[in-house]
Design an enzyme around this catalytic site. Structure first.
Site, mmCIF file in Angstrom:
data_model
loop_
_atom_site.group_PDB
_atom_site.id
_atom_site.type_symbol
_atom_site.label_atom_id
_atom_site.label_comp_id
_atom_site.label_asym_id
_atom_site.label_seq_id
_atom_site.Cartn_x
_atom_site.Cartn_y
_atom_site.Cartn_z
ATOM 1 N N CYS A 80 -4.685 14.801 -40.973
ATOM 2 C CA CYS A 80 -5.410 15.291 -39.789
ATOM 3 C C CYS A 80 -5.023 16.721 -39.418
ATOM 4 O O CYS A 80 -5.707 17.357 -38.621
ATOM 5 C CB CYS A 80 -5.201 14.351 -38.611
ATOM 6 S SG CYS A 80 -5.863 12.715 -38.941
ATOM 7 N N HIS A 98 -7.081 17.976 -32.175
ATOM 8 C CA HIS A 98 -7.551 17.023 -33.180
ATOM 9 C C HIS A 98 -8.082 15.786 -32.458
ATOM 10 O O HIS A 98 -7.483 15.313 -31.483
ATOM 11 C CB HIS A 98 -6.386 16.643 -34.101
ATOM 12 C CG HIS A 98 -6.693 15.473 -34.968
ATOM 13 N ND1 HIS A 98 -7.795 15.440 -35.790
ATOM 14 C CD2 HIS A 98 -6.063 14.277 -35.117
ATOM 15 C CE1 HIS A 98 -7.829 14.270 -36.405
ATOM 16 N NE2 HIS A 98 -6.791 13.551 -36.022
ATOM 17 N N ASN A 114 -12.883 10.018 -35.556
ATOM 18 C CA ASN A 114 -11.858 10.859 -36.173
ATOM 19 C C ASN A 114 -12.327 11.222 -37.581
ATOM 20 O O ASN A 114 -12.333 10.376 -38.477
ATOM 21 C CB ASN A 114 -10.528 10.097 -36.204
ATOM 22 C CG ASN A 114 -9.395 10.924 -36.812
ATOM 23 O OD1 ASN A 114 -9.634 11.975 -37.396
ATOM 24 N ND2 ASN A 114 -8.179 10.433 -36.672
HETATM 25 C C1 LIG Z 1 -5.439 2.197 -33.368
HETATM 26 C C2 LIG Z 1 -5.384 2.243 -31.859
HETATM 27 C C3 LIG Z 1 -6.758 2.666 -31.324
HETATM 28 C C4 LIG Z 1 -5.098 0.854 -31.332
HETATM 29 O O1 LIG Z 1 -4.985 0.897 -29.917
HETATM 30 P P1 LIG Z 1 -3.729 0.226 -29.183
HETATM 31 O O2 LIG Z 1 -3.983 0.370 -27.745
HETATM 32 O O3 LIG Z 1 -2.504 0.854 -29.766
HETATM 33 O O4 LIG Z 1 -3.878 -1.276 -29.609
HETATM 34 P P2 LIG Z 1 -2.816 -2.192 -30.336
HETATM 35 O O5 LIG Z 1 -2.692 -1.797 -31.791
HETATM 36 O O6 LIG Z 1 -1.588 -2.225 -29.492
HETATM 37 O O7 LIG Z 1 -3.562 -3.571 -30.260
HETATM 38 C C5 LIG Z 1 -3.788 -4.254 -29.051
HETATM 39 C C6 LIG Z 1 -4.531 -5.534 -29.348
HETATM 40 O O8 LIG Z 1 -5.888 -5.230 -29.689
HETATM 41 C C7 LIG Z 1 -6.223 -5.839 -30.943
HETATM 42 N N1 LIG Z 1 -7.182 -4.992 -31.642
HETATM 43 C C8 LIG Z 1 -6.927 -4.050 -32.570
HETATM 44 N N2 LIG Z 1 -8.081 -3.492 -32.967
HETATM 45 C C9 LIG Z 1 -9.060 -4.065 -32.262
HETATM 46 C C10 LIG Z 1 -10.458 -3.897 -32.209
HETATM 47 N N3 LIG Z 1 -11.120 -3.013 -32.983
HETATM 48 N N4 LIG Z 1 -11.170 -4.661 -31.355
HETATM 49 C C11 LIG Z 1 -10.565 -5.561 -30.551
HETATM 50 N N5 LIG Z 1 -9.241 -5.765 -30.555
HETATM 51 C C12 LIG Z 1 -8.493 -5.028 -31.405
HETATM 52 C C13 LIG Z 1 -4.909 -5.969 -31.661
HETATM 53 O O9 LIG Z 1 -4.999 -6.984 -32.631
HETATM 54 C C14 LIG Z 1 -3.965 -6.304 -30.542
HETATM 55 O O10 LIG Z 1 -4.076 -7.673 -30.251
HETATM 56 P P3 LIG Z 1 -2.749 -8.531 -29.908
HETATM 57 O O11 LIG Z 1 -2.195 -7.877 -28.646
HETATM 58 O O12 LIG Z 1 -3.304 -9.889 -29.700
HETATM 59 O O13 LIG Z 1 -1.835 -8.370 -31.090
HETATM 60 C C15 LIG Z 1 -4.298 3.228 -31.365
HETATM 61 O O14 LIG Z 1 -3.046 2.689 -31.648
HETATM 62 C C16 LIG Z 1 -4.418 4.589 -31.965
HETATM 63 O O15 LIG Z 1 -5.342 5.324 -31.692
HETATM 64 N N6 LIG Z 1 -3.411 4.972 -32.776
HETATM 65 C C17 LIG Z 1 -3.364 6.292 -33.354
HETATM 66 C C18 LIG Z 1 -4.283 6.321 -34.523
HETATM 67 C C19 LIG Z 1 -4.480 7.702 -35.025
HETATM 68 O O16 LIG Z 1 -4.610 8.617 -34.263
HETATM 69 N N7 LIG Z 1 -4.550 7.854 -36.354
HETATM 70 C C20 LIG Z 1 -4.887 9.054 -36.993
HETATM 71 C C21 LIG Z 1 -3.754 9.977 -37.245
HETATM 72 S S1 LIG Z 1 -3.464 11.100 -35.987
#
Ligand SMILES: CC(C)(COP(=O)(O)OP(=O)(O)OC[C@H]1O[C@@H](n2cnc3c(N)ncnc32)[C@H](O)[C@@H]1OP(=O)(O)O)[C@@H](O)C(=O)NCCC(=O)NCCS
Length: 333
Positions: free
Chosen positions: A114, A254, A284
């Protein structure tokens, strides 16, 4: 000292849209969950299997050549940030060179996930500053849909395809890329990576069965590091240049997650109306996010505007650039 300025912006976005409603039919998710956790409403997908990252990069580059009325043989160099090259080699830069007919150009790809566009930009800037080059195309392009598992709800909601490009030329005094900061730290490489297809795990039945050719991410942990890294590096470049939030016309972050963007803006003391944010429409797009923002906001930018670019990505890689914008955008374009 000669500095480098961005003198034109180009972009390409595939026509096909993948909306949250579409994803609700594919995996166990909801529009509400995706919007509140990420800010994303839809992404663009390059569906044609015959077209890959170089196609989008070529289209973005051609837009610049047309808008600036530049002959392709005037381009000295092409630097491309991407983690989804058409193939491991030749580089995407070679494919773009021949695709646009830039017969005097050399170039290479930069692998920084990224942060790919920012690192490619830094690289191009140095070749202008040293006097080696006069016209450098810097492109961020990724066909993320080629490495995403569309049965995994934690990944497929985030990413989209696209390409953005800028032209770098020697700057008028006082304008251009005035400073940049770049960092890498490989100690957490394994929480955001693609395991298969390299020399460690070449493609085999086993790598396919284990889904090792898809992006792997521990989202929760990446989120923590990304919030910290983007905010730290944006603060670092502002401090080095004695800038406050009031001095900055636009933050160009980003586009990973709207919560990461909000946290960075808060740390910089910048109100949200000065933050470029198009994650709702494109998701993204990895290396393409920053130039796609510049393309969307170019018409509003004025000569002399202070712009801060900031990115964080797999590796980890992160960085920031302080740009004194070098030309007036045309309102309404
Ligand atoms: C991926 C991301 C959106 C997930 O959001 P989050 O708030 O961290 O969510 P979590 O991973 O803690 O998951 C919370 C719950 O939602 C669930 N969940 C994950 N994806 C889901 C989706 N698409 N729909 C519904 N529920 C979902 C998980 O299973 C979890 O359930 P649980 O609590 O029963 O285990 C977030 O972590 C993120 O943006 N991370 C950075 C990613 C990124 O920027 N990557 C590129 C490089 S910079």
């Amino acid at each position: 000292m000669v500095r480098a300025a961005i003198t034109a912006v180009g972009h390409y976005l595939p026509e096909d849209r993948l909306t949250n409603a579409d994803l609700e039919k594919m995996v166990d998710t909801t529009d509400e969950w995706i919007r509140t956790r990420t800010g994303i409403e839809e992404r663009r997908i390059l569906k044609d299997p015959q077209k890959a990252t170089s196609f989008m990069a070529i289209e973005a580059a051609k837009m610049i050549l047309e808008r600036k009325n530049i002959d392709p043989d005037e381009i000295d160099m092409i630097v491309i940030g991407t983690v989804t090259p058409d193939m491991l080699f030749p580089s995407t830069a070679c494919l773009v060179q021949t695709g646009i007919g830039a017969c005097n150009a050399w170039g290479y790809d930069v692998s920084a996930a990224c942060s790919g566009f920012l690192f490619a930009l830094s690289s191009g800037v140095r070749f202008i500053e040293s006097g080696h080059s006069k016209k450098v195309l810097v492109i961020g392009a990724d066909k993320m849909s080629s490495i995403i598992d569309y049965t995994d709800r934690t990944q497929c909601i985030i990413f989209g395809d696209g390409a953005g490009a800028v032209l770098l030329e020697p700057a008028e005094e006082g304008y251009g890329i005035l400073d940049s900061v770049e960092h890498v730290d490989g100690s957490n490489w394994s929480i955001l990576c693609m395991h298969g297809g390299g020399s460690l795990h070449p493609a085999s039945h086993e790598t396919v069965d284990k889904k090792m050719h898809y992006l792997y991410q521990d989202g929760r942990h990446v989120f923590r590091y990304a919030v910290q890294g983007m905010a730290d590096v944006a603060a670092e470049i502002m401090e080095r240049n004695n800038l406050t939030g009031d001095d900055v016309r636009y933050l160009v972050p980003h586009q990973a997650n709207h919560r990461i963007i909000d946290a960075t803006a808060r740390r910089m003391g910048i109100e949200m109306d000065k933050v470029m944010n198009n994650i709702q429409r494109y998701g993204n797009t990895t290396a393409a996010t920053i130039p796609l923002c510049l393309a969307d906001w170019e018409h509003e930018l004025r000569k002399g505007d202070n712009i801060i670019l900031a990115a964080f990505g797999g590796g980890f890689t992160w960085g920031s650039a302080y740009v004194k914008w070098a030309y007036d955008g045309v309102p309404g374009t």
